[in-house]
Design an enzyme around this catalytic site. Structure first.
Site, mmCIF file in Angstrom:
data_model
loop_
_atom_site.group_PDB
_atom_site.id
_atom_site.type_symbol
_atom_site.label_atom_id
_atom_site.label_comp_id
_atom_site.label_asym_id
_atom_site.label_seq_id
_atom_site.Cartn_x
_atom_site.Cartn_y
_atom_site.Cartn_z
ATOM 1 C CD GLU A 61 -13.723 57.624 125.690
ATOM 2 O OE1 GLU A 61 -14.692 57.953 126.297
ATOM 3 O OE2 GLU A 61 -12.495 57.531 126.060
ATOM 4 N NE ARG A 192 0.996 51.394 152.586
ATOM 5 C CZ ARG A 192 2.111 51.257 153.136
ATOM 6 N NH1 ARG A 192 3.338 51.205 152.599
ATOM 7 N NH2 ARG A 192 2.224 50.947 154.515
#
Length: 366
Positions: A61, A192
């Site tokens: 934000e 991964r």
């Protein structure tokens, strides 16, 4: 619902999907924080975008508001997670939104964290309209380990298998060989990169001597720990995992421990954890701070995890090959189920990777 309402809902969904696309740019960099994206929209025009790029750095934000500048006043902000109401590594995002003078915040889903949640109430108290549940399912799926960690005493477990058309993970010779192509193998390394740990059974270590590192993709902020499931803790001292344990955390989960052998492993930097069952061992990983675990077969640990109902996501990479008689079935050790009562697992994602097919199944909900 009116046509105007349908169009408004479609616009909201479209902007939120953009926020989710931005969120994914933080893949492998934000844990233990979630991946979050934000879009600032004024008069149906995007005036600012941002995402949480790395743990400890500004949240989505804040980055989106910075890009929007004065255009944020009176705008709508679309964010893939409820804005945080907590001053941690960075100031609370609700304060930045209030200060920017936005008029509306649309969040895909609530923040379940007891420390950072509650941002919607602060925003509403400041006169800002808040809406939820736009693209909520993909938003929760993206950050499944984050949501899961709030209420569970074990990590979010993803089980990955590369199989043939006939469901085998190795041919009759049991010799190490790739089933899938380069694109599928690169996707495994990408997976991964966004997990706290990578797990295998001792049989896989003995057969393949893997390093279980992240290669061929952008390196994660923290390299995942390596976990070996074994009944007696007998990780070979000359294995690649044992030899590099001082460089990357390496954990042996053993149901019974030979203390003399464990001391030799620990001298190499290997951490040895004892657990009377696979369930107890997996819970021990959570206590150690591991919130997401990617397990890469083979048949023994696959059967144990499925049998103990510990798998949250099952990822099958299917190669277009037949291995035939004598090959090793991937689910050879899983509990048997009658076909008439077998559960049908929801499909989360399915994608072609050159000639290989990757399918993600949901065994538990987020």
């Amino acid at each position: 619902m009116s046509i105007a309402s349908e169009r408004a809902d479609a616009r909201d969904a479209g902007f939120m999907r953009r926020a989710l696309t931005l969120a994914k740019k933080g893949w492998g960099q934000t844990a233990p924080n979630p991946m979050v994206g934000a879009v600032v929209v004024k008069e149906n025009v995007v005036v600012g975008e941002g995402y949480h790029a790395r743990y400890g750095e500004p949240h989505a934000e804040v980055e989106a508001l910075r890009a929007a500048g004065e255009r944020a006043r009176g705008a709508t902000v679309y964010v893939s997670l409820e804005p945080c109401n907590h001053f941690g590594k960075t100031p609370a995002c609700v304060d930045a939104l209030i200060a920017a003078g936005v008029s509306r915040v649309v969040a895909a889903t609530r923040d379940p964290s007891p420390t950072a949640g509650g941002g919607a109430e602060r925003l509403r108290a400041a006169g800002i309209d808040v809406a939820f549940d736009i693209e909520a399912t993909p938003a929760r799926e993206l950050n499944a380990p984050f949501f899961h960690a709030v209420h569970s005493d074990r990590p979010w477990v993803t089980l990955k298998l590369a199989v043939s058309i006939d469901g085998a993970i190795a041919d009759a010779s049991r010799a190490p060989a790739w089933l899938t192509g380069e694109k599928a193998r690169r996707e495994v390394h990408r997976l991964r990169a966004d997990n706290d740990a990578i797990g295998v059974g001792l049989g896989t270590v003995r057969a393949d001597n893997p390093e279980l590192t992240v290669r061929d993709v952008a390196p994660p902020r923290v390299m995942p720990a390596r976990v070996v499931f074994t009944r007696r803790g007998q990780l070979p001292l000359t294995s690649a995992l044992a030899r590099t344990a001082t460089e990357i955390p390496t954990i042996v989960l053993a149901e019974s421990v030979d203390l003399a052998y464990a001391r030799r492993l620990m001298a190499l930097g290997v951490e040895v954890l004892a657990g009377t069952s696979v369930e107890e061992g997996v819970r021990a990983l959570k206590q150690r701070g591991i919130r997401s675990l990617l397990v890469e077969g083979g048949a023994g640990i696959t059967g144990a995890l499925v049998g103990a109902n510990l798998v949250d996501r099952l990822i099958i990479f299917q190669a277009p090959v037949l291995l035939g008689a004598g090959s090793l079935p991937g689910f050879e050790n899983a509990p048997s189920t009658a076909a008439s009562g077998a559960r049908r697992f929801p499909i989360v994602r399915r994608v072609e990777l050159d000639d290989d097919l990757m399918t993600v199944y949901a065994l538990h909900s987020v």
